[in-house]
Motif scaffolding. Structure first.
Motif, PDB file in Angstrom:
ATOM      1  N   VAL A 188     -12.289  43.872  40.836  1.00  0.00           N
ATOM      2  CA  VAL A 188     -13.022  44.183  42.066  1.00  0.00           C
ATOM      3  C   VAL A 188     -14.024  45.305  41.813  1.00  0.00           C
ATOM      4  O   VAL A 188     -13.679  46.321  41.191  1.00  0.00           O
ATOM      5  CB  VAL A 188     -12.053  44.604  43.190  1.00  0.00           C
ATOM      6  N   LEU A 189     -15.261  45.115  42.271  1.00  0.00           N
ATOM      7  CA  LEU A 189     -16.227  46.203  42.341  1.00  0.00           C
ATOM      8  C   LEU A 189     -15.972  46.918  43.667  1.00  0.00           C
ATOM      9  O   LEU A 189     -16.080  46.315  44.738  1.00  0.00           O
ATOM     10  CB  LEU A 189     -17.662  45.682  42.292  1.00  0.00           C
ATOM     11  N   GLN A 190     -15.618  48.195  43.607  1.00  0.00           N
ATOM     12  CA  GLN A 190     -15.210  48.913  44.804  1.00  0.00           C
ATOM     13  C   GLN A 190     -16.411  49.246  45.702  1.00  0.00           C
ATOM     14  O   GLN A 190     -17.566  49.186  45.268  1.00  0.00           O
ATOM     15  CB  GLN A 190     -14.452  50.181  44.414  1.00  0.00           C
ATOM     16  N   PRO A 191     -16.134  49.604  46.970  1.00  0.00           N
ATOM     17  CA  PRO A 191     -17.218  49.810  47.941  1.00  0.00           C
ATOM     18  C   PRO A 191     -18.230  50.891  47.589  1.00  0.00           C
ATOM     19  O   PRO A 191     -19.344  50.879  48.114  1.00  0.00           O
ATOM     20  CB  PRO A 191     -16.456  50.171  49.227  1.00  0.00           C
ATOM     21  N   ASP A 192     -17.878  51.838  46.705  1.00  0.00           N
ATOM     22  CA  ASP A 192     -18.865  52.855  46.336  1.00  0.00           C
ATOM     23  C   ASP A 192     -19.931  52.297  45.395  1.00  0.00           C
ATOM     24  O   ASP A 192     -20.919  52.958  45.080  1.00  0.00           O
ATOM     25  CB  ASP A 192     -18.179  54.082  45.720  1.00  0.00           C
ATOM     26  N   GLY A 193     -19.713  51.053  44.900  1.00  0.00           N
ATOM     27  CA  GLY A 193     -20.703  50.404  44.051  1.00  0.00           C
ATOM     28  C   GLY A 193     -20.701  50.838  42.604  1.00  0.00           C
ATOM     29  O   GLY A 193     -21.486  50.324  41.801  1.00  0.00           O
ATOM     30  N   VAL A 194     -19.812  51.756  42.228  1.00  0.00           N
ATOM     31  CA  VAL A 194     -19.782  52.243  40.850  1.00  0.00           C
ATOM     32  C   VAL A 194     -18.377  52.253  40.254  1.00  0.00           C
ATOM     33  O   VAL A 194     -18.221  52.502  39.058  1.00  0.00           O
ATOM     34  CB  VAL A 194     -20.384  53.668  40.735  1.00  0.00           C
ATOM     35  N   SER A 195     -17.358  52.011  41.055  1.00  0.00           N
ATOM     36  CA  SER A 195     -15.979  52.031  40.572  1.00  0.00           C
ATOM     37  C   SER A 195     -15.422  50.617  40.526  1.00  0.00           C
ATOM     38  O   SER A 195     -15.793  49.754  41.315  1.00  0.00           O
ATOM     39  CB  SER A 195     -15.093  52.895  41.483  1.00  0.00           C
ATOM     40  N   ARG A 196     -14.493  50.406  39.587  1.00  0.00           N
ATOM     41  CA  ARG A 196     -13.819  49.114  39.476  1.00  0.00           C
ATOM     42  C   ARG A 196     -12.348  49.269  39.854  1.00  0.00           C
ATOM     43  O   ARG A 196     -11.796  50.364  39.857  1.00  0.00           O
ATOM     44  CB  ARG A 196     -13.867  48.583  38.044  1.00  0.00           C
ATOM     45  N   ALA A 197     -11.714  48.141  40.098  1.00  0.00           N
ATOM     46  CA  ALA A 197     -10.258  48.082  40.199  1.00  0.00           C
ATOM     47  C   ALA A 197      -9.812  46.747  39.622  1.00  0.00           C
ATOM     48  O   ALA A 197     -10.488  45.734  39.801  1.00  0.00           O
ATOM     49  CB  ALA A 197      -9.783  48.233  41.637  1.00  0.00           C
ATOM     50  N   THR A 198      -8.702  46.762  38.918  1.00  0.00           N
ATOM     51  CA  THR A 198      -8.110  45.505  38.455  1.00  0.00           C
ATOM     52  C   THR A 198      -6.733  45.373  39.086  1.00  0.00           C
ATOM     53  O   THR A 198      -6.023  46.364  39.283  1.00  0.00           O
ATOM     54  CB  THR A 198      -7.989  45.456  36.922  1.00  0.00           C
ATOM     55  N   VAL A 199      -6.373  44.147  39.390  1.00  0.00           N
ATOM     56  CA  VAL A 199      -5.086  43.842  40.012  1.00  0.00           C
ATOM     57  C   VAL A 199      -4.403  42.785  39.153  1.00  0.00           C
ATOM     58  O   VAL A 199      -4.890  41.659  39.036  1.00  0.00           O
ATOM     59  CB  VAL A 199      -5.275  43.326  41.456  1.00  0.00           C
ATOM     60  N   ASP A 200      -3.291  43.150  38.517  1.00  0.00           N
ATOM     61  CA  ASP A 200      -2.582  42.238  37.620  1.00  0.00           C
ATOM     62  C   ASP A 200      -1.317  41.722  38.293  1.00  0.00           C
ATOM     63  O   ASP A 200      -0.483  42.504  38.763  1.00  0.00           O
ATOM     64  CB  ASP A 200      -2.210  42.941  36.319  1.00  0.00           C
ATOM     65  N   VAL A 201      -1.166  40.407  38.329  1.00  0.00           N
ATOM     66  CA  VAL A 201      -0.006  39.772  38.952  1.00  0.00           C
ATOM     67  C   VAL A 201       0.583  38.744  37.991  1.00  0.00           C
ATOM     68  O   VAL A 201      -0.058  38.328  37.024  1.00  0.00           O
ATOM     69  CB  VAL A 201      -0.391  39.093  40.284  1.00  0.00           C
ATOM     70  N   GLY A 202       1.820  38.341  38.266  1.00  0.00           N
ATOM     71  CA  GLY A 202       2.467  37.327  37.433  1.00  0.00           C
ATOM     72  C   GLY A 202       2.742  37.806  36.026  1.00  0.00           C
ATOM     73  O   GLY A 202       2.788  37.007  35.087  1.00  0.00           O
ATOM     74  N   LEU A 203       2.976  39.127  35.850  1.00  0.00           N
ATOM     75  CA  LEU A 203       3.202  39.687  34.521  1.00  0.00           C
ATOM     76  C   LEU A 203       4.504  39.154  33.923  1.00  0.00           C
ATOM     77  O   LEU A 203       5.524  39.059  34.601  1.00  0.00           O
ATOM     78  CB  LEU A 203       3.276  41.218  34.624  1.00  0.00           C
ATOM     79  N   ALA A 204       4.451  38.815  32.641  1.00  0.00           N
ATOM     80  CA  ALA A 204       5.649  38.408  31.904  1.00  0.00           C
ATOM     81  C   ALA A 204       5.576  38.989  30.501  1.00  0.00           C
ATOM     82  O   ALA A 204       4.503  39.038  29.890  1.00  0.00           O
ATOM     83  CB  ALA A 204       5.776  36.888  31.836  1.00  0.00           C
ATOM     84  N   TRP A 205       6.720  39.478  30.019  1.00  0.00           N
ATOM     85  CA  TRP A 205       6.848  39.937  28.639  1.00  0.00           C
ATOM     86  C   TRP A 205       7.711  38.949  27.881  1.00  0.00           C
ATOM     87  O   TRP A 205       8.763  38.506  28.378  1.00  0.00           O
ATOM     88  CB  TRP A 205       7.524  41.304  28.565  1.00  0.00           C
ATOM     89  N   ASN A 206       7.299  38.625  26.646  1.00  0.00           N
ATOM     90  CA  ASN A 206       8.101  37.777  25.767  1.00  0.00           C
ATOM     91  C   ASN A 206       8.258  38.483  24.425  1.00  0.00           C
ATOM     92  O   ASN A 206       7.263  38.743  23.733  1.00  0.00           O
ATOM     93  CB  ASN A 206       7.422  36.420  25.554  1.00  0.00           C
ATOM     94  N   GLY A 207       9.499  38.814  24.087  1.00  0.00           N
ATOM     95  CA  GLY A 207       9.757  39.488  22.827  1.00  0.00           C
ATOM     96  C   GLY A 207      11.233  39.555  22.526  1.00  0.00           C
ATOM     97  O   GLY A 207      12.065  39.609  23.450  1.00  0.00           O
ATOM     98  N   GLN A 208      11.568  39.521  21.249  1.00  0.00           N
ATOM     99  CA  GLN A 208      12.955  39.624  20.802  1.00  0.00           C
ATOM    100  C   GLN A 208      13.830  38.551  21.453  1.00  0.00           C
ATOM    101  O   GLN A 208      15.001  38.779  21.773  1.00  0.00           O
ATOM    102  CB  GLN A 208      13.514  41.024  21.123  1.00  0.00           C
ATOM    103  N   GLY A 209      13.263  37.389  21.680  1.00  0.00           N
ATOM    104  CA  GLY A 209      14.026  36.299  22.262  1.00  0.00           C
ATOM    105  C   GLY A 209      14.289  36.444  23.748  1.00  0.00           C
ATOM    106  O   GLY A 209      15.083  35.683  24.321  1.00  0.00           O
ATOM    107  N   ARG A 210      13.624  37.399  24.401  1.00  0.00           N
ATOM    108  CA  ARG A 210      13.828  37.624  25.834  1.00  0.00           C
ATOM    109  C   ARG A 210      12.512  37.439  26.585  1.00  0.00           C
ATOM    110  O   ARG A 210      11.440  37.735  26.057  1.00  0.00           O
ATOM    111  CB  ARG A 210      14.352  39.041  26.102  1.00  0.00           C
ATOM    112  N   THR A 211      12.622  36.956  27.805  1.00  0.00           N
ATOM    113  CA  THR A 211      11.471  36.870  28.699  1.00  0.00           C
ATOM    114  C   THR A 211      11.804  37.631  29.972  1.00  0.00           C
ATOM    115  O   THR A 211      12.851  37.390  30.584  1.00  0.00           O
ATOM    116  CB  THR A 211      11.130  35.411  29.051  1.00  0.00           C
ATOM    117  N   ILE A 212      10.926  38.546  30.354  1.00  0.00           N
ATOM    118  CA  ILE A 212      11.136  39.354  31.555  1.00  0.00           C
ATOM    119  C   ILE A 212       9.949  39.157  32.477  1.00  0.00           C
ATOM    120  O   ILE A 212       8.790  39.328  32.066  1.00  0.00           O
ATOM    121  CB  ILE A 212      11.313  40.844  31.199  1.00  0.00           C
TER     122      ILE A 212
END
Length: 277
Positions: A188-212
């Motif tokens: 998202v380009l924020q309303p001040d026109g110079v700042s950003r924001a990111t929104v991360d959803v659906g995060l998953a980690w896969n490692g050591q035989g595990r999924t979280i």
């Protein structure tokens, strides 16, 4: 905005809500976004929020922008507002990268491949800390088949980056894929026109035989040259505070028992509360 952990299975719902919200906002392409908010020098803040908190915050940000006749826009890189990411992090058998990050060593490194799955672009990235508060990030484009792997060219690139940061370049030869993260991102380009924001959803980690999969957690990151963005101020009014969070560090601590995790204690607690394995 109250602190409520979303029930397991709410991840798909928040993605739908964010897609619907994004469809109602003006769009901006990457070139235009970089003109407005290239942010070579910036202040980043990360927030771990519930699905409800993240969605309510964005909705209020849009209302605020409209009431002030300011510009808010959503990055558009394809048919969907939420772009799919995959990152494969590398570490040595002794987990040198993790331990340097956890203990915040003055000289430390992080190596990963990052894949933008919707555009088909893949990069090898090396991030090094060369002094307190000074980090360097370099990357090269790689072939799709090398995501999560390194050929001679990639190995030479990592060696050069480590040497430039005065880190033993022979470390590169000992790196192996250690943990993979996948998620969807809204920018998202924020309303001040110079700042950003990111929104991360659906995060998953896969490692050591595990999924979280912490389905109830949304990661919001603000990026501002001015130090404080409109979304920061809105989140603070809702009593939400930034916290230390690393997808690499937190994921490693969650998937490998016994690793030092004091730096991410709060983040790990929040992730476990929203976890859906």
């Amino acid at each position: 905005m109250s602190r409520r952990i979303a029930p397991a299975g709410r991840g798909a719902l928040v993605m739908e809500l964010l897609e619907d919200w994004a469809d109602d906002q003006p769009s901006i392409d990457l070139a235009a976004l970089n003109v407005h908010a290239q942010l070579l020098s910036r202040v980043d803040r990360k927030y771990l929020l519930t699905s409800e908190q993240a969605f309510d915050s964005l909705r209020l940000l849009a209302v605020q922008a409209e009431s002030r006749s300011e510009a808010l826009a959503v990055l558009s890189t394809g048919p969907d507002a939420l772009s799919r990411y995959e990152s494969v992090y590398f570490d040595t058998p002794g987990l040198d990268s993790f331990h340097q990050t956890a203990r915040k060593r003055r000289r430390r490194f992080k190596v990963r491949t990052r894949s933008y799955l919707d555009s088909g672009l893949h990069y090898l990235e090396v991030k090094t800390a060369v002094a307190r508060g000074v980090t360097r990030k370099e990357r090269i484009e790689i072939a799709p088949g090398l995501a999560g792997d390194m050929d001679v060219r990639a190995l030479s690139f990592v060696e050069a980056c480590l040497a430039d940061a005065q880190i033993d370049p022979s470390t590169a030869a000992r790196l192996r894929p250690t943990i993979t993260t996948t998620y969807k991102r809204l920018t998202v380009l924020q309303p001040d026109g110079v700042s950003r924001a990111t929104v991360d959803v659906g995060l998953a980690w896969n490692g050591q035989g595990r999924t979280i999969r912490p389905a109830g957690i949304v990661i919001v990151e603000t990026k501002s040259a001015a130090g404080t963005s409109p979304l920061d101020r809105l989140l603070w009014r809702g009593r939400n505070r930034p916290q230390s969070f690393s997808k690499f560090g937190t994921g490693m601590a969650l998937t490998i028992p016994g690793l030092p995790a004091n730096k991410w204690t709060r983040a790990i607690r929040d992730v476990r509360e929203g976890q859906d394995r």
